[in-house]
Design a protein around this motif. Structure first.
Motif, PDB file in Angstrom:
ATOM      1  N   PHE A  16      -6.134   2.329  -0.585  1.00  0.00           N
ATOM      2  CA  PHE A  16      -5.454   2.086   0.682  1.00  0.00           C
ATOM      3  C   PHE A  16      -5.673   0.665   1.212  1.00  0.00           C
ATOM      4  O   PHE A  16      -4.690  -0.027   1.532  1.00  0.00           O
ATOM      5  CB  PHE A  16      -5.883   3.134   1.712  1.00  0.00           C
ATOM      6  N   PRO A  17      -6.928   0.150   1.327  1.00  0.00           N
ATOM      7  CA  PRO A  17      -7.094  -1.239   1.787  1.00  0.00           C
ATOM      8  C   PRO A  17      -6.426  -2.253   0.867  1.00  0.00           C
ATOM      9  O   PRO A  17      -5.877  -3.254   1.334  1.00  0.00           O
ATOM     10  CB  PRO A  17      -8.611  -1.430   1.813  1.00  0.00           C
ATOM     11  N   PHE A  18      -6.487  -2.002  -0.435  1.00  0.00           N
ATOM     12  CA  PHE A  18      -5.901  -2.940  -1.393  1.00  0.00           C
ATOM     13  C   PHE A  18      -4.392  -3.065  -1.195  1.00  0.00           C
ATOM     14  O   PHE A  18      -3.848  -4.182  -1.143  1.00  0.00           O
ATOM     15  CB  PHE A  18      -6.213  -2.471  -2.819  1.00  0.00           C
ATOM     16  N   LEU A  19      -3.714  -1.939  -1.071  1.00  0.00           N
ATOM     17  CA  LEU A  19      -2.264  -1.970  -0.896  1.00  0.00           C
ATOM     18  C   LEU A  19      -1.866  -2.444   0.501  1.00  0.00           C
ATOM     19  O   LEU A  19      -0.905  -3.203   0.663  1.00  0.00           O
ATOM     20  CB  LEU A  19      -1.679  -0.581  -1.168  1.00  0.00           C
ATOM     21  N   ALA A  20      -2.605  -2.011   1.508  1.00  0.00           N
ATOM     22  CA  ALA A  20      -2.237  -2.348   2.887  1.00  0.00           C
ATOM     23  C   ALA A  20      -2.440  -3.819   3.204  1.00  0.00           C
ATOM     24  O   ALA A  20      -1.683  -4.398   3.993  1.00  0.00           O
ATOM     25  CB  ALA A  20      -3.037  -1.483   3.861  1.00  0.00           C
ATOM     26  N   LEU A  21      -3.463  -4.455   2.610  1.00  0.00           N
ATOM     27  CA  LEU A  21      -3.798  -5.843   2.949  1.00  0.00           C
ATOM     28  C   LEU A  21      -3.431  -6.830   1.844  1.00  0.00           C
ATOM     29  O   LEU A  21      -3.910  -7.960   1.840  1.00  0.00           O
ATOM     30  CB  LEU A  21      -5.296  -5.959   3.260  1.00  0.00           C
ATOM     31  N   MET A  22      -2.569  -6.427   0.948  1.00  0.00           N
ATOM     32  CA  MET A  22      -2.247  -7.284  -0.189  1.00  0.00           C
ATOM     33  C   MET A  22      -1.505  -8.553   0.236  1.00  0.00           C
ATOM     34  O   MET A  22      -1.728  -9.638  -0.308  1.00  0.00           O
ATOM     35  CB  MET A  22      -1.423  -6.505  -1.213  1.00  0.00           C
ATOM     36  N   THR A  23      -0.631  -8.470   1.220  1.00  0.00           N
ATOM     37  CA  THR A  23       0.174  -9.625   1.609  1.00  0.00           C
ATOM     38  C   THR A  23      -0.513 -10.432   2.706  1.00  0.00           C
ATOM     39  O   THR A  23      -1.363  -9.928   3.445  1.00  0.00           O
ATOM     40  CB  THR A  23       1.555  -9.184   2.111  1.00  0.00           C
ATOM     41  N   ARG A  24      -0.113 -11.681   2.824  1.00  0.00           N
ATOM     42  CA  ARG A  24      -0.667 -12.552   3.862  1.00  0.00           C
ATOM     43  C   ARG A  24      -0.308 -12.053   5.251  1.00  0.00           C
ATOM     44  O   ARG A  24      -1.160 -12.035   6.150  1.00  0.00           O
ATOM     45  CB  ARG A  24      -0.127 -13.975   3.670  1.00  0.00           C
ATOM     46  N   ASP A  25       0.916 -11.627   5.444  1.00  0.00           N
ATOM     47  CA  ASP A  25       1.349 -11.176   6.765  1.00  0.00           C
ATOM     48  C   ASP A  25       0.572  -9.949   7.224  1.00  0.00           C
ATOM     49  O   ASP A  25       0.274  -9.793   8.411  1.00  0.00           O
ATOM     50  CB  ASP A  25       2.852 -10.858   6.756  1.00  0.00           C
ATOM     51  N   ALA A  26       0.260  -9.062   6.286  1.00  0.00           N
ATOM     52  CA  ALA A  26      -0.462  -7.843   6.658  1.00  0.00           C
ATOM     53  C   ALA A  26      -1.833  -8.162   7.238  1.00  0.00           C
ATOM     54  O   ALA A  26      -2.303  -7.486   8.164  1.00  0.00           O
ATOM     55  CB  ALA A  26      -0.605  -6.932   5.446  1.00  0.00           C
ATOM     56  N   LYS A  27      -2.495  -9.186   6.704  1.00  0.00           N
ATOM     57  CA  LYS A  27      -3.824  -9.564   7.185  1.00  0.00           C
ATOM     58  C   LYS A  27      -3.779 -10.180   8.576  1.00  0.00           C
ATOM     59  O   LYS A  27      -4.827 -10.361   9.210  1.00  0.00           O
ATOM     60  CB  LYS A  27      -4.480 -10.542   6.207  1.00  0.00           C
ATOM     61  N   ARG A  28      -2.596 -10.540   9.058  1.00  0.00           N
ATOM     62  CA  ARG A  28      -2.454 -11.184  10.360  1.00  0.00           C
ATOM     63  C   ARG A  28      -1.888 -10.240  11.427  1.00  0.00           C
ATOM     64  O   ARG A  28      -1.670 -10.665  12.559  1.00  0.00           O
ATOM     65  CB  ARG A  28      -1.553 -12.417  10.219  1.00  0.00           C
ATOM     66  N   GLN A  29      -1.675  -8.979  11.052  1.00  0.00           N
ATOM     67  CA  GLN A  29      -1.112  -8.001  11.981  1.00  0.00           C
ATOM     68  C   GLN A  29      -2.220  -7.087  12.507  1.00  0.00           C
ATOM     69  O   GLN A  29      -2.901  -6.409  11.738  1.00  0.00           O
ATOM     70  CB  GLN A  29      -0.041  -7.166  11.279  1.00  0.00           C
ATOM     71  N   MET A  30      -2.366  -7.056  13.831  1.00  0.00           N
ATOM     72  CA  MET A  30      -3.459  -6.277  14.420  1.00  0.00           C
ATOM     73  C   MET A  30      -3.323  -4.787  14.143  1.00  0.00           C
ATOM     74  O   MET A  30      -4.315  -4.101  13.890  1.00  0.00           O
ATOM     75  CB  MET A  30      -3.545  -6.539  15.928  1.00  0.00           C
ATOM     76  N   ILE A  31      -2.124  -4.267  14.170  1.00  0.00           N
ATOM     77  CA  ILE A  31      -1.945  -2.834  13.977  1.00  0.00           C
ATOM     78  C   ILE A  31      -2.351  -2.413  12.566  1.00  0.00           C
ATOM     79  O   ILE A  31      -2.993  -1.375  12.367  1.00  0.00           O
ATOM     80  CB  ILE A  31      -0.484  -2.410  14.290  1.00  0.00           C
ATOM     81  N   ILE A  32      -1.999  -3.229  11.576  1.00  0.00           N
ATOM     82  CA  ILE A  32      -2.372  -2.906  10.192  1.00  0.00           C
ATOM     83  C   ILE A  32      -3.885  -3.010  10.015  1.00  0.00           C
ATOM     84  O   ILE A  32      -4.523  -2.135   9.409  1.00  0.00           O
ATOM     85  CB  ILE A  32      -1.634  -3.819   9.203  1.00  0.00           C
ATOM     86  N   LEU A  33      -4.472  -4.079  10.567  1.00  0.00           N
ATOM     87  CA  LEU A  33      -5.914  -4.245  10.465  1.00  0.00           C
ATOM     88  C   LEU A  33      -6.662  -3.110  11.156  1.00  0.00           C
ATOM     89  O   LEU A  33      -7.683  -2.626  10.663  1.00  0.00           O
ATOM     90  CB  LEU A  33      -6.345  -5.592  11.044  1.00  0.00           C
TER      91      LEU A  33
END
Length: 388
Positions: A298-315
Motif C-alpha cells: 500500500f505505501p509503495f503504490l500510494a506514494l510512488m509518484t511525486r505528486d502523491a508525496k505532496r498531497q496531505m490527504i494521501i499522506l
C-alpha cells in the motif's frame, strides 16, 4: 513452497504448547497487550530523538519547521520506561518463558538446556539493568537536546546548535547499539529458542518508519488547524520520500530474514515462521500476509509518484495505515510466542487506544510548551524557504 507450511514437528510448531504460568487467559492477554503497545510507543517516542539527532549531525535545514514535533515525541520515554519495568516485574512469567522457575536449574522438571546455556545473558538482574540503561540513555539525551533547543530560543547564537550536533553524534552511536540490543531483549527473547542475526535492525526499522509516519501525521494535523503555517508541500514531499524509502527498507529486512530461514529450513530457525504461517490452525496466517500488504504494498503504490508525496490527504491515509500496520507487525512478533493459539483483538485494541490517548495527551502538552518554530535556529530561514 509447500515447505513453508510444514516446518517443524514439535508442540511449538503445531500450536499445542502451553506456558503453564497459572494466570487466567484474559490476564495473560492483558499483560502481553500492555507490553506490546507500550513497547510500540516507547520505540516511536525514541525515534523522535533519533530523527532530531540525524538532522543535527547532517546539518539539515529543511526539517527545522518540524523540529519541535520530533522533540515532543520523546515525551513518552520516561512514563513508558516506568510502565515497561512494572509490567516486566509483575508479568514477566506470562511474557518470557526463560523467567520461569527451574527452567535454568539442572535437574528441575522443566529444565531446558538451551535456555540454561543463555543464562548468563538472560538473567533477571542483568536484564533489568540493560532495560534501565537503554531507557536512561534515550531519555537523558532527549532531555538534553530539548533543553538546548529551548535555551537557543531564549538566547540565540550558534553555541547551542554546535553543542546539539556533538550531543547528537554521541547519542546516535549509543542508540545504534542499544536499539538493536533492546530488540533482542524485549521482543526476540519471547521466542527464546529462536534467533535471527538481523532481528535488532528489523525491530528498529519498524519503529523508525512508524516514527516518521507519526511525525508526518502530526505536522499535517497542525498545518490543517492553522498552527504550522510555514509547512509547505516541499516539506511534505521530503517526509513522503522518507516514508516511501524506509517502507522499502523494512520490507528488505523482512524478506531477507524470511527468505534465508525458509531456504535453510532448519527447525530451530523455521519454527518462528511456521507459527505465523499455518501454525495454531492458521490463526496468524491472514495477519502475516496483511502485514506485507499494509506496510509495503500500500505505501509503495500510494506514494510512488511525486505528486502523491505532496498531497496531505494521501499522506494522512498512508501514515495512519503504517501506524496500524506496524502495530500489527509487533503483534505478530509477540503473540504467537506468548499466547500461542489463544490470541484475540478486543483487549489488545482497547489497550492500544488507551496508550494512544495517553501519548497524544503528553505529546501535545509538550508541543504547547514552546514555540512551534525554533526562531533562533541557524537554519530556520532555510527551512521556511525550503524547495525541492
Amino acid at each position: 513452497m509447500a515447505a513453508i507450511f510444514h516446518w517443524g514437528t514439535g508442540p511449538e510448531a503445531t500450536g499445542t504448547a502451553t506456558h503453564g504460568t497459572g494466570s487466567p487467559i484474559w490476564l495473560k492477554r492483558l499483560i502481553i497487550s500492555l507490553w506490546h503497545s507500550n513497547l510500540f510507543f516507547v520505540g516511536v517516542s525514541a525515534v523522535g530523538t533519533v530523527f532530531l539527532a540525524i538532522n543535527y549531525v547532517a546539518y539539515a535545514g529543511w526539517s527545522v519547521v518540524i523540529k519541535r514535533i520530533s522533540e515532543a515525541f520523546s515525551v513518552w520515554l520516561v512514563p513508558g520506561g516506568v510502565i515497561m519495568l512494572v509490567v516486566f516485574l509483575l508479568g514477566r512469567h506470562d511474557i518470557f518463558h526463560w523467567t520461569q522457575e527451574g527452567v535454568m536449574t539442572k535437574g528441575a522438571a522443566n529444565y531446558d538446556p538451551i535456555i540454561a546455556a543463555k543464562g548468563g545473558f538472560l538473567s533477571g538482574p542483568f536484564y533489568i539493568f540493560r532495560m534501565v540503561s537503554y531507557l536512561t540513555i534515550w531519555a537523558a539525551f532527549s532531555w538534553k537536546l530539548r533543553k538546548l533547543s529551548l535555551e537557543e530560543d531564549l538566547h540565540g547564537g550558534t553555541r547551542y546548535f554546535h553543542t546539539s550536533v556533538t550531543m547528537s553524534a554521541g547519542f546516535l552511536v549509543l542508540y545504534a547499539v542499544t536499539s538493536s540490543m533492546s530488540g533482542w531483549d524485549w521482543v526476540m527473547s519471547v521466542d527464546v529458542h529462536w534467533f535471527s542475526t538481523l532481528f535488532g535492525w528489523y525491530v528498529f526499522s519498524s519503529w523508525w518508519v512508524s516514527g516518521i509516519a507519526g511525525i508526518t501525521l502530526t505536522a499535517i494535523f497542525l498545518k490543517q488547524n492553522g498552527y504550522l503555517r510555514m509547512l509547505n508541500a516541499n516539506h511534505l514531499h521530503d517526509l513522503g520520500k522518507l516514508i516511501f524509502g524506509f517502507s522499502i527498507f523494512w520490507t528488505y529486512l523482512w524478506f531477507s530474514q524470511f527468505m534465508l530461514i525458509w531456504y535453510a529450513n532448519l527447525p530451530e530457525e523455521a519454527v518462528y515462521f511456521n507459527q505465523r504461517l499455518g501454525g495454531f490452525n492458521g490463526q496468524y496466517t491472514g495477519l502475516f500476509f496483511l502485514n506485507i500488504v499494509i506496510n509495503f504494498v500500500f505505501p509503495f503504490l500510494a506514494l510512488m509518484t511525486r505528486d502523491a508525496k505532496r498531497q496531505m490527504i494521501i499522506l494522512k491515509i498512508v501514515c495512519i495505515a503504517i501506524l496500524v500496520g506496524h502495530w500489527i507487525d509487533f503483534y505478530l512478533m509477540l503473540m504467537p510466542g506468548t499466547m500461542r493459539g489463544e490470541n484475540g483483538f478486543l483487549i489488545e485494541i482497547g489497550v492500544a487506544a488507551i496508550f494512544l490517548g495517553a501519548f497524544l495527551l503528553l505529546m501535545t502538552r509538550r508541543l504547547a510548551g514552546a514555540l512551534l518554530i525554533p526562531v533562533n535556529h541557524p537554519f530556520v530561514e532555510e527551512s521556511v524557504h525550503h524547495t525541492t
